[in-house]
Write an enzyme that holds these catalytic residues in place. Structure first.
Site, PDB file in Angstrom:
ATOM      1  N   ASP A  89      68.408  49.400  66.234  1.00 21.99           N
ATOM      2  CA  ASP A  89      68.672  50.430  65.052  1.00 21.99           C
ATOM      3  C   ASP A  89      68.093  51.781  65.167  1.00 21.99           C
ATOM      4  O   ASP A  89      68.465  52.458  63.976  1.00 21.99           O
ATOM      5  CB  ASP A  89      68.103  49.471  63.879  1.00 21.99           C
ATOM      6  CG  ASP A  89      66.754  49.728  63.757  1.00 21.99           C
ATOM      7  OD1 ASP A  89      66.210  50.302  62.657  1.00 21.99           O
ATOM      8  OD2 ASP A  89      66.155  49.076  64.646  1.00 21.99           O
ATOM      9  N   ASP A 104      66.653  44.284  69.506  1.00 19.59           N
ATOM     10  CA  ASP A 104      65.265  44.806  68.819  1.00 19.59           C
ATOM     11  C   ASP A 104      64.841  43.903  67.815  1.00 19.59           C
ATOM     12  O   ASP A 104      65.896  43.180  67.443  1.00 19.59           O
ATOM     13  CB  ASP A 104      65.563  46.002  68.426  1.00 19.59           C
ATOM     14  CG  ASP A 104      64.585  46.491  67.428  1.00 19.59           C
ATOM     15  OD1 ASP A 104      63.455  46.588  68.007  1.00 19.59           O
ATOM     16  OD2 ASP A 104      64.808  47.114  66.317  1.00 19.59           O
ATOM     17  N   ASP A 155      62.645  44.526  64.623  1.00 18.26           N
ATOM     18  CA  ASP A 155      62.465  45.045  63.218  1.00 18.26           C
ATOM     19  C   ASP A 155      63.563  46.046  63.031  1.00 18.26           C
ATOM     20  O   ASP A 155      63.705  47.209  63.750  1.00 18.26           O
ATOM     21  CB  ASP A 155      61.207  46.021  63.086  1.00 18.26           C
ATOM     22  CG  ASP A 155      59.739  45.312  63.311  1.00 18.26           C
ATOM     23  OD1 ASP A 155      59.800  44.323  62.505  1.00 18.26           O
ATOM     24  OD2 ASP A 155      59.048  45.293  64.437  1.00 18.26           O
TER      25      ASP A 155
END
Length: 221
Positions: free
Chosen positions: A171, A9, A11
């Site tokens: 995250d 991922d 961001d």
């Protein structure tokens, strides 16, 4: 080595983009005389793509008569201001280099507009990613697995038979669900927008506390 492809991922996983996203949201909201948001408020608005971010940030969401204009204004503003405060998380560049040196292919799957994702990778990770899949009209946003499937195909892997050779790293709960929807193993990272406690509550089985720990884990499998 268990995995031949690591998909990250963006961001909150490889880049701390939260300040630039918050500043951009507030700049556009300010233009429209709407209430502004704190960094911690925006932290829990991101993860499902820009339209969902603006829906959460704007009073009335998509029912707001100015929603489409605010969305358009944000896309233009953020594209021009996406690399002011943004920075890689500590150790992430070194982690990716270690994985590449070991022969692993590296990719990004993000809900960020693909042109912005490519530009950020060029700025902060030049030459380190084999495939970048971002938001485009024909690609549904995460947690839909379409972006991961595209990455697998572009990496020369079969969507079904090679899924066990790829791992998704993120995250957020959106990332956990995306990886599971694609049939991949998923590793959560503590340093991003959500943190270990949140990830455990949303079903994470493996969590890396630092980028070095992430690389060690992947290379030891």
């Amino acid at each position: 080595m268990k995995y031949s492809l690591a998909i990250f991922d963006m961001d909150g996983t490889i880049l701390n983009t939260l300040d630039d996203m918050t500043d951009s949201v507030n700049a556009v909201l300010g233009r429209h005389n709407l209430p502004l948001h704190t960094v911690d408020e925006v932290r829990f608005m991101v993860g499902n793509g820009i339209p969902k971010l603006i829906e959460r940030a704007v009073p009335g969401g998509r029912e707001n008569p100015d929603f489409q204009q605010i969305l358009s204004d944000f896309v233009a503003y953020y594209e021009a201001h996406c690399a002011i405060k943004t920075t890689p998380y500590p150790g992430v560049v070194e982690c990716i280099r270690r994985l590449r040196d070991a022969g692993m292919k590296i990719a990004v799957n993000t809900n960020k507009v693909e042109s912005a994702a490519v530009a950020l990778c060029d700025d902060y990770f030049p030459g380190l990613f084999d495939v970048i899949s971002g938001s485009r009209p024909e690609i549904p946003p995460k947690p839909a697995p379409d972006g991961i499937f595209e990455i697998l195909r572009r990496a020369g892997m079969d969507i079904k038979s090679d899924a066990t050779r790829a791992v998704f790293i993120g995250d957020s709960d959106v990332d956990l669900q995306t990886g599971m929807n694609a049939g991949l193993d998923v590793i959560g990272v503590d340093w991003g927008f959500r943190g270990k406690k949140f990830l455990l509550e949303h079903g994470a089985r493996v969590i890396a506390m630092t980028a070095r720990e992430l690389a060690d884990h992947l290379l030891e499998l």
